[in-house]
Every structure is written in C-alpha cells, then in structure tokens.
Design an enzyme around this catalytic site. Sequence first.
Site, short mmCIF file in Angstrom:
data_model
loop_
_atom_site.label_atom_id
_atom_site.label_comp_id
_atom_site.label_asym_id
_atom_site.label_seq_id
_atom_site.Cartn_x
_atom_site.Cartn_y
_atom_site.Cartn_z
N ASN A 17 0.84 -1.21 0.00
CA ASN A 17 0.00 0.00 0.00
C ASN A 17 0.87 1.25 0.00
OD1 ASN A 17 -0.30 -1.19 2.93
ND2 ASN A 17 -1.04 0.86 3.28
N ASP A 18 0.50 2.28 0.72
CA ASP A 18 1.05 3.63 0.55
C ASP A 18 2.54 3.76 0.15
OD1 ASP A 18 -1.20 3.56 2.10
OD2 ASP A 18 -0.45 4.87 3.66
C1 FRU Z 1 -3.28 4.69 4.46
C2 FRU Z 1 -2.91 4.00 5.77
C3 FRU Z 1 -2.08 4.91 6.65
C4 FRU Z 1 -1.35 3.94 7.52
C5 FRU Z 1 -1.07 2.81 6.57
C6 FRU Z 1 -1.11 1.44 7.19
O1 FRU Z 1 -3.57 3.79 3.46
O2 FRU Z 1 -4.06 3.55 6.44
O3 FRU Z 1 -2.81 5.87 7.37
O4 FRU Z 1 -0.20 4.46 8.07
O5 FRU Z 1 -2.05 2.89 5.55
O6 FRU Z 1 -0.73 0.46 6.29
#
Ligand code: FRU
Length: 460
Positions: A17-18
């Site tokens: 993810n991010d």
């Molecule tokens: C955004 C999020 C962030 C967090 C991360 C956890 O997608 O929820 O706020 O730090 O992903 O994986």
Amino acid sequence: MNKKPKFHFTAPKNWLNDPNGLTVFKGEYHMFYQHNPVNPYWGNMTWGHAKSKNLFDWEHLPHALEPGKDLSEDRDGCFSGSGFVMGDDLYLAYTGVAFEEYIYNEHGNKVLTHDDAMISTQIFAKSSDGINFQKLKKPFIKAPKYGDMAHFRDPKVWKKGDIWNMVVGSKYENKGKVLVYQSKDIKNWELKNEIQKENMGHMWECPDIFEIQEKHAMIFSPMGIGTQEQENLAGYMMGDFDYKNAEFKYKDFHLIDEGFEFYAPQTFEDDYERRILIGWLIMHSPFEGENWTGMMTLPREIKRVGEKLRFSVVKEFENYRKDCIKISDETQSKVIKRDKNLYDMELEFETNKDKEIILFENCQKGLAINFNSKTKTIILNRENVINGLESLKTFGVRRESTKIEVEKIKLRIIVDTSVVEIYVNDGEICMTAVVNPEKDQKNIVLNGSFSNICIWDIKK
Ligand code: FRU
C-alpha cells in the site's frame, strides 16, 4: 505474471500500500512502501524499499523497517511516514503501532478487533548508506493527551529555513484533523497547531504540506467523505502556510484523481526542484493466479495554475516512447488493432458532440471513456473489463469527472497492462483505473471525430 504492469511500481511479491519516505538521497530516488512480506493481503506492515536513477527502473532493496525489531512500540507494524536528508544521512519518520486487542484473520494476518485498539507512536530511523536503517531512541512522539492514541499517524517532515516541520494525521471526537509540530533539532518537537475542516470525514491520513509557486498546498486522505463504494478519497486544499504560527489558511478541497482506486499519495521535491507525487492504487486482493497486490501511480509532476494543481507524468516517461503511429483525423468510427496493452496515446476532440473511446477492446467490450457534450463530463465505465475480479467490483464500475467547460479537450492516455491513467487538458483532471482485461481485450475503438491522434508503444 500476466497482469503485472511494466511502468507502474509494484512489490516483487505480496501486498503493497502507501508510498512512504519518497526522497532523493545521493542522487538517487528512494521509494519506500507499506509492504506485507508474508502474503498478498494487508498486515504485518513493513517498509519495502527500492531505488532508481530515473523513476521508472527500480532496484529492489532489503526491507528498511521491520515491525518489532529492536522496539516494542512498533511490534505490530511500521505504518506510513516520510523521509528527509540531514547532513550525510537519510532519515525516516514513521508510525509504530502496537495492537492491544487483535485476532488473526482468514489470511493469517494480525488485525485489530476494533478500530481503536492500538497505540500509535511517531518514531525516527536513520541510515548513512541509504540501505541499512537504525531506529532512534529519540524522538518518540506520543499522541497529545486529549487526542486519540490509536489514530495518530503518517508523519511528514520537511525543513523550512532553520525550522523542521512535521504534520501528522489524526482523529478526535470522530473528526479528522492534522497536527502540526515544529522542532529546531528533530529530537524535541512541539505541537504548534491543528488543521481542521467541518464535514471532512472521521480521520485524515497521510497529510503533506508543500510550497508550490509561492503558495502552499496540503494533500491528505480523508476517510469517510466518499461514497459507499469508495469511502476514502485523496485530495488537496490550496492556501498559505504561516511558519511562525504553523497556521494554514486554506481554500476548497479538490480531488487529485477522479478515477477509481487512487489513495494515500505522497510528494517530494527532487534535485531539479520538481514537486513529484506518487499515489497508491488500492487493490484488496491479487489478480487470479498472481502473487502481488497493489500498485503505485506513475510519478506525476505537480504545477499550480491559479488555485488548482495540475498533474502530469514526469517527462522521463517520454524516453520510453517508441515508434509513434500517427492516425489520420477520424470522423466516424475506427478500430485500431493493438497486440499489447502498453502504449501512450494523445488525441484531441471538440466538445460540441459526444465521443467515445474504448480501450482494452474486443468485440465492443472494454473500458469505455465517454465524453457527454451536454453535461460536459467524461464518464469512465469499466464494467466490461472487470471480468469477475471481486476486488475491483468493490470500487464500482463508473466514474464521472467534474465539468470541463472548454471547446477542445486534449487527452493523454497511458495504458500499462492492467491499469490506465487518463490526463485531461495537461492534467487539469486525472482519472485512473485498474482493469482486468481478458487475453483478447487489446484494441482501441474511436467513435466520433478526433484529431491529432498519436500512439506510441512504450518499451523498456
Ligand atoms: C493509508 C494508511 C495509513 C497507515 C497505513 C497502514 O492507506 O491507512 O494511514 O499508516 O495505511 O498500512
């Protein structure tokens, strides 16, 4: 790996993810990202790491941060954060999480029993070689006493003059907000201010404030402002940030991308003083038969025009354009046969009549891009190119852009295997969609009149 894009960043395998810690260190671009090293579903959040000289060819490196290694504050995950260079070192600022009540889900990943059952701490780490990171003892920033200890995350750190600044996403009494900290030495941080806005969701994730052509923008990902299909959206507000009082006077909220799965973007400034943004394209599960989940957008350069931002793929991408095929102006209907879903295309049309473009096409079925001359909007419909992939269905099949009130529209469309990015009028509007084409869904259909049509193969 049939569906793995060639130009959109993906993890070597498993869940992503991010984007995190985007920085330039010793002349190379570094991308970190939320990664589950164990399986292709969310959990065990670790910082994946890769570097590149040109933003498109990435060398994968060992994980930069692992949960529970040397610390208990991050025993259940190293959540999102940022990177910055100080002296000869590369620093990371991230959120360590410790789960208080949890279960193991059907994928074997540890997850919270309820949303508030975790403690979040902002933690720093440091590296002199840009590969091996050491977690630091100081600072360890806890949520403010009146705040929400669970939802306090995603520190973004930047320097202005002698002052270090940090914004952290948070939630209080079910409203999202951003906490603004300042420091002289990156060890001691003072909470200086809060940024809030009414009716903007229950938690603000991944805040990022930066200067852009004498103004400031705050990008953030508010949770709960979208629709049932897509509850969480990412956008920005233009404004002025006053460093003295850490105050941000802002204007309206705008979406960054009006397509489907765009979320949690982060920006950084590179050595050419470009402000570049990379966002995450959410996938909840992998394509059938594949072992990776989630991808990043192409890196987009940001420019400001008045009170709005424009986004366009960084110019290095043009180095991958090969063999331009010019197509004569089209007035009726045309099928352009393609053998690969890998191309970069530009075309123009007048907005007085309806138009249709179908990508990933076979027997009239594909991703439909319609321009409606009455509503002056672009409508994306991917119902015929989802082919049963549940994880795409959760975001729905149709998106309609904001109104485009000009006589002529120029589109740039980049198709990369299982994802398409559409840029309208030099990035005034962006629409991105992940798709799941079948083997034969490769052609382009144009219905209506178009001009200046040019298609490049893209190759590495
Ligand atoms: C955004 C999020 C962030 C967090 C991360 C956890 O997608 O929820 O706020 O730090 O992903 O994986």
